[in-house]
Design an enzyme around this catalytic site. Sequence first.
Site, PDB file in Angstrom:
ATOM      1  N   TYR A   1       0.844  -1.188  -0.228  1.00 43.36           N
ATOM      2  CA  TYR A   1      -0.082   0.251   0.032  1.00 43.36           C
ATOM      3  C   TYR A   1       0.958   1.224   0.130  1.00 43.36           C
ATOM      4  O   TYR A   1       2.014   1.264   0.038  1.00 43.36           O
ATOM      5  CB  TYR A   1      -1.068   0.016   1.040  1.00 43.36           C
ATOM      6  CG  TYR A   1      -0.568   0.019   2.413  1.00 43.36           C
ATOM      7  CD1 TYR A   1       0.496   0.355   3.026  1.00 43.36           C
ATOM      8  CD2 TYR A   1      -1.548  -0.169   3.413  1.00 43.36           C
ATOM      9  CE1 TYR A   1       1.187  -0.050   4.315  1.00 43.36           C
ATOM     10  CE2 TYR A   1      -1.312  -0.433   4.622  1.00 43.36           C
ATOM     11  CZ  TYR A   1       0.044  -0.208   5.464  1.00 43.36           C
ATOM     12  OH  TYR A   1       0.265  -0.320   6.633  1.00 43.36           O
ATOM     13  N   GLU A   2       0.254   2.277  -0.179  1.00 48.05           N
ATOM     14  CA  GLU A   2       0.815   3.461  -0.573  1.00 48.05           C
ATOM     15  C   GLU A   2       1.853   3.599  -1.658  1.00 48.05           C
ATOM     16  O   GLU A   2       2.772   4.235  -1.744  1.00 48.05           O
ATOM     17  CB  GLU A   2       1.696   4.377   0.593  1.00 48.05           C
ATOM     18  CG  GLU A   2       0.626   4.112   2.094  1.00 48.05           C
ATOM     19  CD  GLU A   2      -0.493   4.916   1.817  1.00 48.05           C
ATOM     20  OE1 GLU A   2      -0.678   5.718   0.652  1.00 48.05           O
ATOM     21  OE2 GLU A   2      -1.464   4.893   2.771  1.00 48.05           O
TER      22      GLU A   2
END
Length: 600
Positions: free
Chosen positions: A440-441
Site C-alpha cells: 500500500y501507499e
Amino acid sequence: MPTYKAPTGDTRFIVNEVLDIESYGNLPGFENATRDMIDAIIEEGGRFASEVFAPLNQVGDQEGCTRNADGSVTTPTGFKEAYAKYREGGWGTLSAPAEFGGQGLPHVLGFVMEEYLATANHALAMYPGLANGAVSAILAKGSPEQHAKYLPKMISGEWLGTMNLTEPHCGTDLGLIRTKAEPQADGSYAISGTKIFISAGENDLVDNIIHLVLAKTPGAPESSKGISLFIVPKVLVNDDGSLGERNAVSCGSIEHKMGIHGNATCVMNYDGAKGWIVGEECKGLAAMFIMMNAARLGVGIQGLGQAEVAYQNAVTYAQERRQGRALTGPAEPDQKADPIFVHPDVRRMLMDAKAFTEGMRALCMWGALQVDLSHKAATEEERQLADDLISLMTPVIKGYGTDMGYATATNMQQIYGGHGYIKEWGMEQFVRDARIAMIYEGANGIQAMDLCGRKLAMNGGRAIQAFFKLVDDECAETGGNETVAAVAERLARANGELKAATMWFMQNAMADRNSLGAGAYAYMTAMGIVSIGLMWLKVAKVAAAKLESGEGNTAFYEAKLVTAKHFALRSMPQAGALRREIEAGGETVMALPVEAFATA
C-alpha cells in the site's frame, strides 16, 4: 505470547548523539527540544507504546473489526480505550503546528513515536497515522477557513482522517478514477462514487472522520490532470464547530485480508455526499502527493517496526531454545544441548536483523530531520538541499525499508523453526502484518519507478548528485579508527557501484525505457544499501569517538562498531551484484510473448 519493549536507548543515541538535535536549537521548533525534553518524550512514549498498544496486538489480529447492520464498524476489544489514552496523552500533537493545537516540536520526535506505536500495534497505530497524511494535505493546500474548521480537532485526535484514492478498477493509475464531484449552488460539491482499500474508513474510535477524496469535476480531463481533492466529513460540521447531520458516506463492507486485522479496511460509498474542494480544481494530484509522501515515510517506519518486534522476540527465543551443540564444542556442557544462539546460521540472521533495524532507525530519524530542515533551515540553500534529499529518499525509505522489514520478519520467524508457524508464538502475525507495507501507499515496484523515472532526473539530477557528495564527504573523513576506515572503504565502493548504475541509466534508458523499468527495483535496493551504509558510517564515527574518550557505555559503543562492520562486510557488497543486474538491461525481461507464459 510475544512481547515488545521500545528501544529507547538506541533512539536516544541516534537523536542525541548521531543527529545531535540540540545543535539545531537556533531553528524554529527546535528551541524547546532540550535534551531533558527529548529523553522524557522517548522514555514516556516508549512506555506508552509498550504498555498500552502492544498488549492489544494479538487481540486485534484475532478479533478483527466488525461491520454492523447499520454500516458502523466496531474495532477490537480495547482499541477504543487505548486510542482515548493516546489522545489524552497528546501523543499525536508532538510535531503538529502550535497554531492549531500542536506542540510544534521537530518531526524527528513525531517519527520516534510513529515507530514505537507501529511496532507495538501496527493495526491500531494506523488509525492516527492515516490522519497525519490528511492533516498534511489540508495544511498545505486548504483554505484558512478549512484550517480553522478541521485541523484543531484532527490534530488533537478528537477527529480522525483518511485518504480515499483507490477505486475497484484503478489503483496506481489515478487518471482512471470515476468518482464524480458535481458543483452545488452553495459552493460545495456532491461527491458520488466508490473507493476501496480505505484504511480506517469507518470506526468507533471518534465521533467524526474527515475523508479526503479524489474525484473529477464535470468536463475535467480524463487523465490525472483532471483530478481534484475534496474534504468530505463523515458528519457535517456546523459553522460553530459542532457536529451536524450525517453525510451521505457509508462503509459498504470490510475487506477480509491477510493481516492488520485490527484496522478496518473499508469499501466506502459516496452517494451525493457533501464535500468541499481543497486547493484549486484539477490540482488534486499535487495535494495527493503531499498525503502520499507523508504516508510513504510512515509506511517505511512500519517496515522497521515489524522487523524490530520480530527481532526482539527472536533474540529471546534463541537464548531459551536448546538444540544441538556449538560447532566448536559444547557451550554449556552441564546441559543436554546448547541454546540455538550459538549456531552461526542463527547468529547470521540475528546480526542481519540487528544491522538492518538499527541502521533503518537511523535512516528514518535522519529523514525526519531533513523534513524539518526543508522548512526551517537558516538559509534557502540548506532548505533546498534538505528538500532534495528527502524527496529522493522517500521511495527508498518506503520501498527498501518495507522489503527488508518483511524479509527480516520472515527470517526471525525462521529462527523459531516449526513454532514460528504456530499462532500462539505471534511470529506469523508479524510476517502477515509486514506484508501489506510492501503494497500500500504505492507498491514497491512503483517506488522504484518513482525513484528512477522521476527523482533521479529531477532538476537535472541535483538531488542524486547531492546524495553522492554527502556519501563521498562522509567517507573521506575516518578519523584514524580501523573499523571506521573499513566501513568507509566498503561504503565508498558501494557508492561507486551506485554511481556506475546511475551513469548506465543515463546512457541507456532514453534509448530503451524498458531497461529503466527492468533495472529500477535493483537500483532502489542498491540505494537502500548505500543509504543505510551511510548511517552506519555516521554511527561508527560517533561510537569510535565515545570509546576513545572513555565516555558512556563501552559495551554499547563496541557493539555499534561490530554491527557497522557486519553491515559493511556482508550487505554493502551486494551493490556490485545489483549494478550488474541493472546493466543486464530489459532484453530478457521483455523478450517473450504473452503466450510463452502460459502453462502447458
